[in-house]
Design an enzyme around this catalytic site. Structure first.
Site, mmCIF file in Angstrom:
data_model
loop_
_atom_site.group_PDB
_atom_site.id
_atom_site.type_symbol
_atom_site.label_atom_id
_atom_site.label_comp_id
_atom_site.label_asym_id
_atom_site.label_seq_id
_atom_site.Cartn_x
_atom_site.Cartn_y
_atom_site.Cartn_z
ATOM 1 C CB CYS A 314 1.499 -4.535 -38.235
ATOM 2 S SG CYS A 314 1.993 -3.964 -36.636
ATOM 3 N NE ARG A 412 10.313 -1.806 -33.686
ATOM 4 C CZ ARG A 412 9.176 -2.496 -33.740
ATOM 5 N NH1 ARG A 412 8.640 -2.801 -34.888
ATOM 6 N NH2 ARG A 412 8.569 -2.871 -32.622
HETATM 7 P P1 XMP Z 1 -1.309 -0.884 -32.147
HETATM 8 O O1 XMP Z 1 -2.267 -1.927 -32.610
HETATM 9 O O2 XMP Z 1 -1.479 -0.559 -30.705
HETATM 10 O O3 XMP Z 1 0.140 -1.546 -32.321
HETATM 11 O O4 XMP Z 1 -1.372 0.319 -33.009
HETATM 12 C C1 XMP Z 1 1.326 -0.901 -31.929
HETATM 13 C C2 XMP Z 1 2.502 -1.826 -32.134
HETATM 14 O O5 XMP Z 1 2.686 -2.147 -33.525
HETATM 15 C C3 XMP Z 1 4.063 -2.480 -33.745
HETATM 16 N N1 XMP Z 1 4.514 -1.731 -34.927
HETATM 17 C C4 XMP Z 1 4.653 -2.262 -36.141
HETATM 18 N N2 XMP Z 1 4.530 -3.534 -36.566
HETATM 19 N N3 XMP Z 1 5.025 -2.823 -38.758
HETATM 20 C C5 XMP Z 1 4.731 -3.815 -37.889
HETATM 21 O O6 XMP Z 1 4.632 -4.972 -38.300
HETATM 22 C C6 XMP Z 1 5.168 -1.527 -38.395
HETATM 23 O O7 XMP Z 1 5.429 -0.648 -39.220
HETATM 24 C C7 XMP Z 1 4.982 -1.232 -37.025
HETATM 25 N N4 XMP Z 1 5.088 -0.096 -36.303
HETATM 26 C C8 XMP Z 1 4.786 -0.443 -35.019
HETATM 27 C C9 XMP Z 1 4.831 -2.110 -32.500
HETATM 28 O O8 XMP Z 1 5.148 -3.303 -31.828
HETATM 29 C C10 XMP Z 1 3.845 -1.244 -31.750
HETATM 30 O O9 XMP Z 1 4.062 -1.234 -30.359
#
Ligand code: XMP
Length: 500
Positions: A314, A412
């Site tokens: 993120c 999203r």
């Molecule tokens: P981890 O740390 O487990 O996090 O890899 C997975 C979660 O990250 C969120 N997610 C995003 N958040 N930009 C964001 O700000 C993104 O591009 C993105 N893609 C995923 C999502 O909640 C996921 O479960």
């Protein structure tokens, strides 16, 4: 009253928020062995978990393979929504039809189809099974195809009616699971179709599934009341999303309104629209403030997802300058809705197993994992060798490539469909080490959680939420927590430094 209330209230007075690397759980008198703790929890009001693990609704993490493997270990997968409604529904069906007690809506074939057509359908829809009830043009059951029929079929241009077994053992839909099992055992039948009085198909039992369920060979499987694996799916907030819902509603245990900002009008509208029309658990998110949680609960949500920007891929917090460090966010949300029975899922930022008891100690009922699962065999995508090491591709759902290729990703992150230079990403594209099968790494994550519970002295997940208290630690404390002053000679299966 929870033991950690004072810790967080004290921080709050200073407007301070903390995340995983800034806290550790306090140890306490322990009367439980880690291996004896119970890990049962809830993803949403009516969706239980046998382990508090949920896989992320991301296109590099959760499709049917991941959801099946995780549900078999006791968790639940959320099928991502960068798929057409039909594709997403098929993914959910693969999970639901993977095994079952009663198969309420079996996949049927018509007697006039050729064996070749059935085989093509089987392959296209990725079905791993071969048992198909055969119906005639009036919808009546006339025969059954089984694996032998495919194995011994020399000519696939023949019609199903020529190959199928016609002399069937059938039962009434009112037969119990035990009754069905006894009957199949006695008559040595692996498939038992259930028929209504007018001869139409009412369902199906499979011997292998009943044996597994009734003889307890799969205690950890997270199954619904019909013995089918549990699965959830992500949906958006646009008007067309009600059509998506219609496609998936019969095959999922819960839907997740999957947005970057859950405390927003489109989410409330969608939540209310779903609850009005469907008897289905709805989890909504993501949020990170207590007030947001209260508003979602008031609007009728069945589960809440916390996490705005903690995820490994993120960039939301950097790009938009918003967000609350994750451990405080989990606490604030869970505290604000204490006593409501609405479970909280801590989504993002889990880097190692020790963060799982911390998330639960701060108030979560489950954790959602992205990065930690993205390197497994079950995650979508192939293993690719980079710099001599096996890796898998892992991208943010708000990364440039996801925004470019998927309307769902643009929605999203509340972006228009303009494309090209007009897109403002909130995530990155990355690669993660290939980590092998899910069950192997999950053993380590669950092992870490059990150990954490053992140190705190918590025998159950609710007890961990109640008994957990924290130390705030400094960067020196963190340095001390990692191996230091030594050269690691052999990799541990559950430990890797980010810089390694
Ligand atoms: P981890 O740390 O487990 O996090 O890899 C997975 C979660 O990250 C969120 N997610 C995003 N958040 N930009 C964001 O700000 C993104 O591009 C993105 N893609 C995923 C999502 O909640 C996921 O479960």
């Amino acid at each position: 009253m929870r033991k950690c209330d004072d810790f967080f209230e004290h921080l709050k007075k200073q407007d301070l928020a903390v995340t995983y690397d800034e806290v550790r759980l306090k140890t306490g008198l322990s009367k439980v062995m880690p291996s004896d703790v119970s890990l049962g929890s809830f993803f949403s009001r009516n969706v239980p978990l046998k382990i508090p693990i949920v896989s992320a609704a991301m296109d590099t993490v959760t499709e049917s393979k991941m959801a099946i493997a995780l549900a078999k270990l006791g968790g639940i997968g959320v099928i991502h929504r960068n798929l057409t409604p039909k594709q997403q529904s098929e993914e959910a069906q693969r999970v639901k039809f993977h095994l079952s007690g009663i198969i309420a809506k079996p996949i049927t074939v018509l007697e006039r189809m050729t064996m070749g057509e059935v085989e093509t359908m089987r392959k296209e829809r990725n079905f791993s099974f071969y048992s198909f009830p055969v119906i005639n043009s009036n919808g009546k059951l006339v025969g059954l195809l089984t694996e032998n029929d495919f194995d011994f079929c020399g000519d696939f241009s023949q019609p199903v009616s020529k190959i199928m077994t016609r002399a069937l053992t059938v039962a009434s839909p009112s037969i119990s699971m035990n009754g069905a099992y006894d009957r199949m055992k006695k008559e040595k039948k692996k498939v038992l179709p259930l028929i209504n009085s007018d001869g139409t198909l009412a369902g199906l039992y499979l011997f292998t599934d009943l044996k597994r369920i009734l003889l307890g060979q799969s205690k950890m499987y997270n199954v619904d009341k019909n013995g089918r694996l549990r699965v959830a799916a992500a949906i958006g907030t646009g008007e067309e999303e009600m059509e998506r819902l219609q496609e998936i509603a019969d095959y999922v245990d819960a839907v997740v309104i999957d947005t970057a900002h859950g405390d927003s009008d489109p989410v409330f509208r969608m939540l209310k629209a779903i609850k009005k029309k469907y008897d289905l658990d709805v989890v909504a998110g993501n949020i990170s403030e207590g007030d947001s949680a209260r508003r979602l609960v008031k609007a009728g949500v069945d589960g809440i997802k916390v996490g705005q920007g903690p995820g490994s891929i993120c960039t939301t917090r950097i790009v938009a300058g918003i967000g609350c460090p994750q451990v405080t966010a989990i606490y604030s949300v869970s505290k604000a809705i204490e006593g409501t029975n609405i479970p909280v899922c801590a989504d993002g930022g889990i880097e190692n197993s020790g963060s799982i008891p911390i998330a639960i100690g701060a108030g979560a009922h489950s954790v959602m994992l992205g990065k930690l699962l993205a390197g497994t065999t079950e995650a979508p995508g192939e293993v690719d060798f980079q710099f001599g090491s096996p890796m898998k591709y892992y991208r943010g759902m708000g990364s440039l490539s996801a925004l470019e290729s998927s309307r769902a990703s643009r929605e999203r992150y509340r972006q228009s469909d303009g494309g090209g230079n007009t897109l403002v990403p909130e995530g990155v594209e990355a690669a993660v080490p290939y980590t092998g099968d899910l069950s192997t790494i999950m053993h380590q994550y669950i092992g870490g959680l059990q150990k954490g519970m053992g140190y705190v002295g918590a025998a159950t997940i609710p007890e961990l939420r109640k008994k957990a208290d924290f130390w705030r630690i400094t960067s020196t404390g963190m340095k001390e927590s990692h191996p230091h002053g030594v050269r690691i000679m052999r990799d541990a299966p559950n430990y890797k430094r980010d810089s390694d």
